[in-house]
Structures are given as structure tokens and as C-alpha cells.
Design a protein around this motif. Structure first.
Motif, mmCIF file in Angstrom:
data_model
loop_
_atom_site.group_PDB
_atom_site.id
_atom_site.type_symbol
_atom_site.label_atom_id
_atom_site.label_comp_id
_atom_site.label_asym_id
_atom_site.label_seq_id
_atom_site.Cartn_x
_atom_site.Cartn_y
_atom_site.Cartn_z
ATOM 1 N N SER A 192 0.902 -1.106 -0.027
ATOM 2 C CA SER A 192 -0.111 -0.060 0.061
ATOM 3 C C SER A 192 0.876 1.341 -0.229
ATOM 4 C CB SER A 192 -0.936 0.097 1.267
ATOM 5 O OG SER A 192 -0.182 -0.179 2.304
ATOM 6 N N SER A 219 20.690 -8.816 11.710
ATOM 7 C CA SER A 219 20.168 -9.620 12.620
ATOM 8 C C SER A 219 19.064 -10.524 11.688
ATOM 9 C CB SER A 219 19.557 -9.219 13.850
ATOM 10 O OG SER A 219 19.193 -10.046 14.792
ATOM 11 N N ARG A 268 18.634 0.132 6.747
ATOM 12 C CA ARG A 268 18.539 -1.303 6.855
ATOM 13 C C ARG A 268 17.266 -1.754 6.062
ATOM 14 N NH1 ARG A 268 18.954 -0.672 12.927
ATOM 15 N NH2 ARG A 268 21.133 -0.411 13.197
ATOM 16 N N PRO A 308 2.341 2.201 4.400
ATOM 17 C CA PRO A 308 3.417 2.368 3.724
ATOM 18 C C PRO A 308 4.600 1.711 4.517
ATOM 19 C CG PRO A 308 1.863 4.053 3.651
ATOM 20 C CD PRO A 308 1.321 3.397 4.479
ATOM 21 N N GLU A 309 4.605 1.947 5.942
ATOM 22 C CA GLU A 309 5.819 1.437 6.759
ATOM 23 C C GLU A 309 5.945 0.041 6.961
ATOM 24 O OE1 GLU A 309 3.669 4.153 7.702
ATOM 25 O OE2 GLU A 309 4.924 5.590 6.914
ATOM 26 N N ASP A 361 4.887 -2.295 4.580
ATOM 27 C CA ASP A 361 5.301 -2.816 3.388
ATOM 28 C C ASP A 361 6.801 -3.121 3.538
ATOM 29 O OD1 ASP A 361 2.740 -2.256 2.351
ATOM 30 O OD2 ASP A 361 3.310 -0.516 1.117
ATOM 31 N N PHE A 362 7.392 -2.419 4.189
ATOM 32 C CA PHE A 362 8.944 -2.750 4.340
ATOM 33 C C PHE A 362 9.247 -3.718 5.469
ATOM 34 C CE2 PHE A 362 8.486 1.263 1.977
ATOM 35 C CZ PHE A 362 9.845 1.270 1.163
ATOM 36 N N VAL A 363 8.194 -4.418 6.088
ATOM 37 C CA VAL A 363 8.453 -5.421 7.033
ATOM 38 C C VAL A 363 7.840 -6.517 6.585
ATOM 39 C CG1 VAL A 363 8.430 -6.011 9.547
ATOM 40 C CG2 VAL A 363 9.193 -3.970 8.803
ATOM 41 N N GLN A 364 6.541 -6.411 6.779
ATOM 42 C CA GLN A 364 5.570 -7.515 6.597
ATOM 43 C C GLN A 364 5.891 -8.491 5.235
ATOM 44 O OE1 GLN A 364 2.321 -7.602 4.096
ATOM 45 N NE2 GLN A 364 2.174 -9.766 4.843
ATOM 46 N N LEU A 369 7.208 -11.413 8.938
ATOM 47 C CA LEU A 369 7.503 -10.869 10.259
ATOM 48 C C LEU A 369 5.984 -10.364 10.267
ATOM 49 C CD1 LEU A 369 10.973 -9.215 10.558
ATOM 50 C CD2 LEU A 369 10.254 -11.299 11.654
ATOM 51 N N VAL A 413 14.443 -11.147 16.398
ATOM 52 C CA VAL A 413 15.269 -10.472 15.638
ATOM 53 C C VAL A 413 16.203 -9.315 16.568
ATOM 54 C CG1 VAL A 413 15.852 -8.652 13.997
ATOM 55 C CG2 VAL A 413 13.918 -10.399 13.382
ATOM 56 N N ARG A 461 14.121 8.069 17.716
ATOM 57 C CA ARG A 461 14.558 6.879 16.874
ATOM 58 C C ARG A 461 14.598 5.479 17.176
ATOM 59 N NH1 ARG A 461 14.668 7.812 11.802
ATOM 60 N NH2 ARG A 461 16.848 6.936 11.248
ATOM 61 N N TRP A 500 9.915 -1.619 12.453
ATOM 62 C CA TRP A 500 10.631 -0.902 11.322
ATOM 63 C C TRP A 500 12.190 -1.313 11.395
ATOM 64 C CZ3 TRP A 500 13.996 3.846 11.246
ATOM 65 C CH2 TRP A 500 14.225 4.254 12.426
ATOM 66 N N PHE A 501 12.841 -1.757 12.593
ATOM 67 C CA PHE A 501 14.031 -2.197 12.653
ATOM 68 C C PHE A 501 15.244 -1.022 12.447
ATOM 69 C CE2 PHE A 501 11.527 -5.947 12.107
ATOM 70 C CZ PHE A 501 11.636 -6.583 13.258
ATOM 71 N N GLY A 502 14.795 0.065 12.431
ATOM 72 C CA GLY A 502 15.833 0.973 12.139
ATOM 73 C C GLY A 502 16.737 1.598 13.295
ATOM 74 N N MET A 503 16.512 1.245 14.311
ATOM 75 C CA MET A 503 16.998 2.038 15.299
ATOM 76 C C MET A 503 18.281 1.765 15.447
ATOM 77 S SD MET A 503 14.470 -0.587 15.908
ATOM 78 C CE MET A 503 14.601 -2.010 17.359
ATOM 79 N N PRO A 504 18.979 2.871 15.934
ATOM 80 C CA PRO A 504 20.450 3.102 16.076
ATOM 81 C C PRO A 504 21.164 1.958 16.568
ATOM 82 C CG PRO A 504 19.695 5.145 16.677
ATOM 83 C CD PRO A 504 18.496 4.154 16.494
ATOM 84 N N PHE A 525 19.863 -0.821 19.549
ATOM 85 C CA PHE A 525 18.773 -1.676 18.982
ATOM 86 C C PHE A 525 18.575 -2.876 19.712
ATOM 87 C CE2 PHE A 525 18.017 -5.558 16.264
ATOM 88 C CZ PHE A 525 17.276 -4.755 14.975
#
Lengths: 142, 397
Positions: free
Chosen positions: A13, A70, A102, B140-141, B143-146, B150, B159, B256, B263-267, B271
Motif C-alpha cells: 500500500s 540480525s 536497513r 506504507p511503513e 510494506d517494508f517489513v510484512q 514478520l 530479531v 529514533r 521498522w528495525f531502523g533503531m540506532p 537496537f
């Protein structure tokens, strides 16, 4: 391709900020948004630069090589539609040269036991259906 | 600067029985909330006529309908922390803030949960069962994980756990110790859903759900409701039980840290953490104490490795050393240097999104806990390692 979800459970989406990423993905190109004002990369694409709050973005092509930051090996079907796809390796991959951006995706066509944190990977593409392609990763022999 | 410190106290706790997923039917979630609220008020020696506020979290429920059902004379405060289970302990801080600011006098923090039609275990699945309320809508966010598969919190926290193992040398033996210690506490507790002892052999023979997390690293999936009543310190002293004073509460997190497991983008620096570090620092500063002053820690345990990371983030051991810390028996009751989840936690007593931890803290400070920490004066309660906000609460007697 082994180790990916069945197409029926992948439905993207996109919005105006993420759509360029997916359009490039459909062409098997990895692009990462970079702040035009300060040069900071960010993923997923978003309306603001988290470092300088500028909204100006340029899309930079990335070779798709990276390392596994990971991962998990999914062995239990949370919903029935994924049962036949198990085991799934879901990995978080760090893209060098992007300041730590990432990307999340499956490591495909591999024995899960071969996957390790730090392993080098290349990005490949899973064509889910016409117009929908998602990134996946392959272990790279260094 | 004025703070919440010692201005309010928890004076009543109440709960429905704890049920396995779906077994609370035909009650509705809101009916269970009402039962828990009435029980908590009665425990305090108060009635609905005294109640004037609601402080919720994790998307809450419709307080209009509950107030209408119960005939609350005057609702003066009804608010909710954003986010999910991260706000559990912080919902008491929200109640305290309402009272200290003069907006309300008797505020109830409530969680009610029914997982009959849908499960938190599939929170981020692309489509849930018919009538499901927890399946995530497309975003939209997401989309970058599912598309990676996950779609369950446990898979996502796996993870973080893997990164912790890689970075610090943590092992499944350490996760196992959390599971075993927590279960040992639950075996002695009436009302706990898991009262059979758990052995190391059973742990390692259990099926892997999302490697490195096996069945016993996951919390239970439950139904039930829990409520706690907070009021001013002055009023608390005249009520039925010794007050559990709110020393401090804090919620939030680094921007952050953000959506964290979705989202898995944490510093990299945090992390493999619980996201609680900045909250812990503010909490201790408000209370004027440090981790060495805490007698019992009720740490949100949806997944066993996240207990390890909270032990680090709350300063019970240095960052990266939680594995050896638990292996040395430090979280065991009795005898550990900091007994953890003496009620059996989300892992073995019941999962009501962390409110059971608040109840246990109050029982410890009243001296009525089943697994009583001798002479407990200060209790720490945390909300779930989750997206922002995460939260915490320090209570003393």
C-alpha cells in the motif's frame, strides 16, 4: 524461489513517499532516498529527514550488497496461509554506504542453518505479481 | 520543579479471573473492565460515587459506555497513553498526573483483553480472522517489513534477541533461566494459568517458534481485566490498605527508537535493548533513587529476552551482561539480588498486557504477596518493550 511468502499475503500500500522505491523494485533496482539538504539516507522513505527535517529527497541507486544485521527463522505458521512456505528466514540487512539504513526481507534458497549475523548478502527480487516486486536476499560467498 | 513524587498512591487493585484465550466468553471485554473497576474500588474501600477519572493505554476502550453503565457521577478525566503495551505502568503515571494537576481525585487505570476472535500473536498479519481487531491494516511503513513474513510480535522481538546474542554473547540458556524462574514463581500462585513446574529439559525440547525463541520464551495469550485505583496521598492514608505511593513514573523513549520492532531502523547503540534507557534515567531521577534501592522488579515479560534487556536498561547489571547476571541466580525468588516477576509474569501467570505487574507491586508493598520479598520497600514496574511510548513506575510503601 524458496523461502518467500505466497503472493496472496503480500499486498503493498505505497504512498507518495514510498512509491518511487516500489516502482524501482519492479524494475529490479534498489533505490534509497537521500536528503538533498544534508545527505542523510533514510528507510523506509518518509516525508521528513530525521536529521535536518528537510522534505527534499533524491533517490540514489544502491548495488544491493550488504550484511545481515540480525534475523529470525520463522518455524511456526501464525496464519494458515504461510504454512507451506516455512521455514522462512526473515533478515534485517544493513546497506553499506547509507549511514546504517536497513532493509528487511527473506533470505531465499538457503538452508536456514547457513544464515548468520554478519554474513554478506546480495539483494535479489521476488516478483510477486505484475507491478509488485519485493526485495529478498541471497547469501554471498565472499 | 514540581513532580509527581509521593503525591499520589495506588489504593485499590482488582481483577477478573484470568482466562485462557477465548474462555472469558460470553462476557464482553467492557463487562470485564467493569468487574475489575468495581473490584478495585471495593478493595480501596471506595465506590463508583468516588470515581472520577480513567487513565488507559494500548488503545483502551470506550469510557463513555462504561461510565454510563456504572453511573459514574462526574467524569473529570479520561485519557490514554498512545501506543501499545508499552504504556502499562505509565497508565498509573497518567492517573497520578491527573490527580496532581487537580483534574481528578480518584482515577482508575484499566486493561481489559479478550482474544477470542483475534490474537495478539498475529498482530501484524496482513489479514486476521473475520471480526479480528488486532490484525494490522496495510501501511506504507508495514510494506517494508510484512512481506518478509514478520507478522507476530514474537517473531519481531526474536530479531532483537538474535542481535543481543551476537553482540553480547547471550545464549538460549539465559532465556531459559528467565522462563524457569518466572514459572517457579507462578507454581505457587493461585490464579496463575501455568502452575506446573517447568524444567530445563522441557524448555530445550519445546518447539521452536521463531528461532532463537521457542514456545516457552513466549507469553501466554489470555482474556481478563485488571484495574488499579490511584488517589491523592492525603486521601490514601484514610483508606483500607497501606498506600503504595507513586515515587515516580515516566514514559516515552528516543524518537529514533520509534516504531521499534515494526521498522528495525533503531540506532545500533540501542537496537538490542528494551528501548527503556531514557525512561529509566528519568524515572530514577524523579524518584531520587537508583537500581540498588529497588527490592522487587516487575518487568514486562512478553518475551523472555526482553526481561534481560530491561535488567540492563534499568541498571541492575551493565549493558550486555544480563545473561551471566541471570545465570548467577540474581532474578530468583527467594534469594536473588533483585527478584523479578514474583507473580509469574506474562509468561506464566497471565498476560493482561502488563497490568498484573502493577497488582503484584502493590501486593509486595502491602506485604501480602504469595512470593513475598521480605521487607520490600520499593517496587519497579515496567510497561512492554514496544514502540514509543515505553513506560515505568516506581512505588514505595
Amino acid at each position: 524461489m524458496r523461502g518467500v511468502l505466497p503472493p496472496e499475503v503480500i499486498n503493498l500500500s505505497p504512498n507518495v513517499w514510498t512509491e518511487p522505491f516500489w516502482r524501482a523494485a519492479a524494475e529490479h533496482r534498489l533505490v534509497v532516498p537521500r536528503c538533498t539538504a544534508c545527505g542523510t539516507y533514510r528507510l523506509p522513505p518518509s516525508p521528513f529527514c530525521f536529521a535536518c527535517r528537510s522534505q527534499a529527497v533524491e533517490w540514489v541507486e544502491h548495488p544491493g550488497t550488504g550484511t545481515i544485521y540480525s534475523f529470525t527463522v520463522i518455524r511456526h505458521a501464525v496464519i494458515p496461509q504461510v504454512r507451506d512456505a516455512l521455514p522462512l528466514v526473515a533478515a534485517v540487512v544493513e546497506l553499506p554506504g547509507t549511514g546504517g539504513c536497513r532493509l528487511v526481507g527473506n533470505v531465499v534458497d538457503t538452508d536456514p542453518e547457513a544464515v548468520a549475523v554478519g554474513a554478506p548478502v546480495t539483494t535479489d527480487w521476488y516478483d510477486v505479481r505484475e507491478g509488485t516486486t519485493v526485495p529478498v536476499f541471497r547469501l554471498r560467498v565472499p | 520543579m514540581a513532580t509527581l513524587k509521593d503525591a499520589t498512591a495506588i489504593v485499590g487493585v482488582g481483577a477478573t479471573p484470568y482466562y485462557r484465550r477465548g474462555e472469558s466468553l460470553p462476557q464482553t471485554p467492557l463487562e470485564m473492565a467493569g468487574k475489575a473497576v468495581l473490584a478495585a474500588l471495593a478493595d480501596a474501600g471506595l465506590t463508583v460515587d468516588d470515581l472520577d477519572g480513567f487513565a488507559l493505554y494500548s488503545m483502551g476502550f470506550d469510557t463513555a459506555l462504561l461510565a454510563q453503565w456504572l453511573g459514574v457521577p462526574d467524569v473529570r478525566f479520561t485519557a490514554m497513553l498512545t501506543g501499545g503495551g508499552g504504556g502499562a505502568a505509565g497508565s498509573v503515571g497518567l492517573a497520578a498526573a491527573a490527580i496532581v494537576s487537580g483534574m481528578a481525585e480518584v482515577v482508575v487505570s484499566v486493561m481489559t483483553l479478550q482474544q477470542a476472535a483475534s490474537r495478539f500473536g498475529a498482530s501484524y498479519a496482513p489479514r486476521g480472522a473475520k471480526g479480528a481487531v488486532y490484525a494490522a491494516p496495510p501501511s506504507p511503513e508495514g510494506d517494508f517489513v510484512q512481506p518478509s513474513g514478520l507478522m507476530a510480535p514474537g517473531q519481531m522481538f526474536a530479531v532483537l534477541a538474535r542481535r543481543h546474542m551476537h553482540r553480547y554473547g547471550t545464549t538460549r540458556e539465559h532465556f531459559c533461566e528467565v522462563a524457569l524462574s518466572t514459572r517457579a514463581n507462578a507454581t505457587r500462585r493461585p490464579g496463575a494459568l501455568m502452575r506446573e513446574p517447568l524444567t530445563r529439559e522441557q524448555y530445550f525440547a519445546a518447539r521452536m517458534i521463531s528461532d532463537p525463541l521457542c514456545l516457552y520464551d513466549f507469553c501466554l495469550e489470555c482474556d481478563g481485566a485488571v484495574a488499579v485505583v490511584t488517589t491523592s496521598a492525603a486521601r490514601a492514608r484514610d483508606l483500607r490498605h497501606p498506600p503504595a505511593y507513586v515515587m515516580a513514573s515516566a514514559h516515552g523513549g528516543h524518537g529514533r527508537w520509534g516504531q521499534a520492532i515494526t521498522w528495525f531502523g533503531m540506532p545500533d547503540e540501542y537496537f538490542a535493548s528494551s528501548g527503556h534507557r531514557p525512561v529509566a534515567q528519568r524515572l530514577y531521577r524523579m524518584a531520587g533513587i537508583g537500581p540498588g534501592d529497588v527490592d522487587v522488579a516487575l518487568l514486562y515479560d512478553h518475551f523472555s529476552p526482553m526481561v534481560l534487556m530491561q535488567l540492563e536498561d534499568y541498571g541492575f547489571c551493565p549493558v550486555g551482561e544480563s545473561g551471566p547476571f541471570v545465570a548467577d541466580g540474581n532474578i530468583r525468588w527467594p534469594g536473588g539480588s533483585i527478584p523479578v516477576n514474583t507473580h509469574g509474569g506474562n509468561l506464566s501467570e497471565a498476560y493482561i498486557i502488563g497490568m498484573t505487574h502493577v497488582v503484584e507491586a502493590v501486593e509486595q508493598l502491602r506485604g501480602t504477596a504469595v512470593n513475598q520479598v521480605a521487607g520490600a520497600r520499593v517496587a519497579l514496574v515496567t510497561g512492554g518493550p514496544a514502540s514509543i511510548p515505553v513506560s515505568a513506575l516506581l512505588l514505595h510503601n
